[in-house]
Design an enzyme around this catalytic site. Sequence first.
Site, PDB file in Angstrom:
ATOM      1  CE1 TYR A  87      46.498  30.069  64.925  1.00 53.31           C
ATOM      2  CE2 TYR A  87      48.088  31.513  65.976  1.00 53.31           C
ATOM      3  CZ  TYR A  87      47.594  30.244  65.738  1.00 53.31           C
ATOM      4  OH  TYR A  87      48.187  29.162  66.320  1.00 53.31           O
ATOM      5  CB  CYS A  88      40.360  32.441  64.695  1.00 54.58           C
ATOM      6  SG  CYS A  88      39.628  33.386  63.342  1.00 54.58           S
ATOM      7  CG  HIS A  89      39.264  27.837  60.400  1.00 57.62           C
ATOM      8  ND1 HIS A  89      40.118  26.785  60.175  1.00 57.62           N
ATOM      9  CD2 HIS A  89      38.407  27.860  59.352  1.00 57.62           C
ATOM     10  CE1 HIS A  89      39.793  26.193  59.040  1.00 57.62           C
ATOM     11  NE2 HIS A  89      38.755  26.825  58.527  1.00 57.62           N
ATOM     12  CB  ILE A 115      45.065  28.727  60.945  1.00 60.84           C
ATOM     13  CG1 ILE A 115      46.306  27.847  61.055  1.00 60.84           C
ATOM     14  CG2 ILE A 115      43.860  27.880  60.714  1.00 60.84           C
ATOM     15  CD1 ILE A 115      47.377  28.409  61.914  1.00 60.84           C
TER      16      ILE A 115
END
Length: 127
Positions: A87-89, A115
Amino acid sequence: MNRNIFALLTAMGLQAGCASSDGSLLTPKDFQAAYQNDPDSYLLDVRTPGEYVSGHIEGAELLDFNSGTAFQKGISALDKDKTYYIYCHSGNRSGQAARYMKSQGLNVVELRGGIMAWSIAGMPLVQ
């Protein structure tokens, strides 16, 4: 509240362009369940170190997608028998990272909306 809804819709819109046809793009609750029930799982946060310390999913290891050759070197050291939950932002960097990782023969599952979606869904973060 309207800002959170806008952020979620924006994240989902970004992710729609990166949508996966093989079922490897999961909602926060499905992502958490899959990760927790997969004995060969490895949770990977591909954000920056500053983003990571501001809050991450428990058990996630950091491998900054923006670190260039360090990211590629980190990927080359990964076990191809594991499943990588990433995952990332918002889903943009993790989508790019997933494509690269898959090209290297790795099994990857992405968090839809990153996120941001995780937080909006009320899922826990570690700081």
